[in-house]
Design an enzyme around this catalytic site. Structure first.
Site, PDB file in Angstrom:
ATOM      1  N   TYR A  89      31.965  21.408  12.952  1.00 22.64           N
ATOM      2  CA  TYR A  89      31.733  22.318  14.083  1.00 22.64           C
ATOM      3  C   TYR A  89      32.844  23.379  14.159  1.00 22.64           C
ATOM      4  O   TYR A  89      32.570  24.583  14.253  1.00 22.64           O
ATOM      5  CB  TYR A  89      31.666  21.507  15.381  1.00 22.64           C
ATOM      6  N   SER A  90      34.109  22.936  14.102  1.00 30.01           N
ATOM      7  CA  SER A  90      35.208  23.900  14.263  1.00 30.01           C
ATOM      8  C   SER A  90      35.203  24.932  13.129  1.00 30.01           C
ATOM      9  O   SER A  90      35.476  26.111  13.351  1.00 30.01           O
ATOM     10  CB  SER A  90      36.557  23.184  14.358  1.00 30.01           C
ATOM     11  N   THR A  91      34.848  24.480  11.923  1.00 32.74           N
ATOM     12  CA  THR A  91      34.799  25.418  10.788  1.00 32.74           C
ATOM     13  C   THR A  91      33.684  26.448  10.988  1.00 32.74           C
ATOM     14  O   THR A  91      33.881  27.650  10.772  1.00 32.74           O
ATOM     15  CB  THR A  91      34.572  24.637   9.471  1.00 32.74           C
ATOM     16  N   GLY A  95      18.860  30.521  21.695  1.00 29.64           N
ATOM     17  CA  GLY A  95      19.260  29.319  22.444  1.00 29.64           C
ATOM     18  C   GLY A  95      19.182  29.546  23.943  1.00 29.64           C
ATOM     19  O   GLY A  95      19.980  29.005  24.711  1.00 29.64           O
ATOM     20  N   ASN A 126      23.770  32.997  20.406  1.00 26.93           N
ATOM     21  CA  ASN A 126      24.347  31.889  21.179  1.00 26.93           C
ATOM     22  C   ASN A 126      23.931  30.506  20.701  1.00 26.93           C
ATOM     23  O   ASN A 126      24.649  29.530  20.928  1.00 26.93           O
ATOM     24  CB  ASN A 126      23.909  32.119  22.649  1.00 26.93           C
ATOM     25  N   LYS A 128      32.558  27.525  13.710  1.00 28.84           N
ATOM     26  CA  LYS A 128      32.868  28.437  14.807  1.00 28.84           C
ATOM     27  C   LYS A 128      34.009  29.400  14.460  1.00 28.84           C
ATOM     28  O   LYS A 128      34.017  30.541  14.907  1.00 28.84           O
ATOM     29  CB  LYS A 128      33.195  27.632  16.074  1.00 28.84           C
ATOM     30  N   SER A 165      33.788  29.277  19.706  1.00 31.68           N
ATOM     31  CA  SER A 165      34.265  28.138  20.497  1.00 31.68           C
ATOM     32  C   SER A 165      35.780  28.080  20.384  1.00 31.68           C
ATOM     33  O   SER A 165      36.348  28.506  19.363  1.00 31.68           O
ATOM     34  CB  SER A 165      33.677  26.841  19.947  1.00 31.68           C
ATOM     35  N   THR A 170      14.997  32.593  23.004  1.00 25.76           N
ATOM     36  CA  THR A 170      14.441  31.622  22.063  1.00 25.76           C
ATOM     37  C   THR A 170      14.725  30.185  22.499  1.00 25.76           C
ATOM     38  O   THR A 170      15.696  29.898  23.201  1.00 25.76           O
ATOM     39  CB  THR A 170      14.990  31.818  20.633  1.00 25.76           C
TER      40      THR A 170
END
Ligand SMILES: NC(=O)c1ccc[n+]([C@@H]2O[C@H](COP(=O)([O-])OP(=O)(O)OC[C@H]3O[C@@H](n4cnc5c(N)ncnc54)[C@H](OP(=O)(O)O)[C@@H]3O)[C@@H](O)[C@H]2O)c1
Length: 269
Positions: free
Chosen positions: A158-160, A14, A89, A162, A145, A37
């Site tokens: 998303y939270s899971t 990323g 990342n 991370k 995060s 990348t």
């Protein structure tokens, strides 16, 4: 100050995004060889490619594809030799929040596939590379995060994805030393950072008000803030005895504002 990164090869996934780009620039300035990348467009990397042609390689890679990840490491090994450090990342977040009862299985699976399975694949090939090229040191830096720690209503996918970075770190820190005796695995948890991922939220005044109420420093991060922590963990010279640790880069964030005073019914009675 010499970070001891000169001549080391670092893969930054990323690298075309907000945080990845800043990490890449800092690593190059420290003399590292960087394989960076991108997923869709290499445009953000064009200037770097021109200015650092001897030290920089860009590779198109979708981390949900094992074949892409395998080829990334093959190309990096062919060009610069052993990959000493992986900055895992790359990631995605949906711009629109969605309540779990409305969230499609597709969205859930896509986020988990990119953020979690993609990080697994990159870590897997990083470790294979350590098996092929012997060496004493190595560093894996996972990017999580604050959402993985405090949670994030409407972004359970998303939270899971991370929070899983913690489990990955705790397992892999004990595996890496079997391939590189002084190998280290750490986690950086950024809070709100001004990048293309968070721009929409951070240019929304109401959202910013909510966010800043939980942050003692009353500001959000810029990519350099996060990149600095990553650079520290990448450096064997500075962080050579640091493994299994999380650095949160969030201005001291305490958590989430769940309701504004006007949303708390009895206060309005
Ligand atoms: N910004 C924040 O507030 C914040 C807060 C906490 C954590 N983070 C985390 O920090 C990391 C970097 O985020 P950022 O803010 O720099 O986001 P960004 O600017 O959106 O960059 C994300 C990077 O990931 C790449 N990417 C997306 N899907 C990919 C895939 N399937 N395979 C490979 N690469 C892919 C993107 O490439 P393309 O653009 O070419 O698709 C881009 O280079 C992420 O893991 C993010 O979750 C960010």
């Amino acid at each position: 100050m010499d970070f001891g990164l000169s001549g080391k090869q670092v893969i930054v996934t990323g690298a075309s995004g907000g945080i990845g780009l800043e990490v890449t620039k800092m690593l190059l300035a420290e003399g590292a060889k960087v394989t960076g990348t991108y997923n869709r467009s290499s445009k953000p990397l064009e200037d770097i490619k021109r200015s650092w042609s001897d030290q920089f390689l860009d590779v198109k890679m979708d981390q949900t594809s094992e074949e892409d990840v395998r080829k990334l490491f093959e190309e990096a090994n062919r060009t610069f030799g052993r990959v000493d450090v992986l900055v895992a990342n790359a990631g995605i977040a949906n711009h629109e929040g969605v309540a779990i009862q409305e969230m499609s299985l597709d969205q859930w699976e896509k986020t988990l596939k990119v953020n979690l399975t993609g990080t697994f694949l990159c870590s897997k090939y990083f470790f294979s590379n350590l098996q092929k090229f012997s060496g004493d040191t190595a560093a894996l830096i996972l990017v999580g995060s604050t959402a993985g720690f405090f949670g994030e209503a409407w972004y359970v996918d998303y939270s899971t994805s991370k929070s899983a970075m913690h489990g990955m770190m705790m397992s892999l820190k004990n595996e890496i030393v079997h391939l590189a005796p002084k190998g280290r695995v750490n986690l950086v948890n950024p809070g709100w950072t001004m990048t293309p991922m968070a721009e929409e939220a951070l240019t929304d005044k109401d959202m910013t008000k909510r966010i800043l109420q939980t942050i003692p420093m009353r500001k959000t991060a810029v990519p350099e803030d996060v990149a600095g922590a990553i650079l520290y963990l990448a450096s064997d010279k500075l962080a050579g005895h640091v493994s299994g640790q999380t650095i949160t880069v969030a201005g001291g964030m305490e958590g989430r504002v769940l309701f504004t005073p006007s949303e708390i019914g009895f206060l309005n009675e």
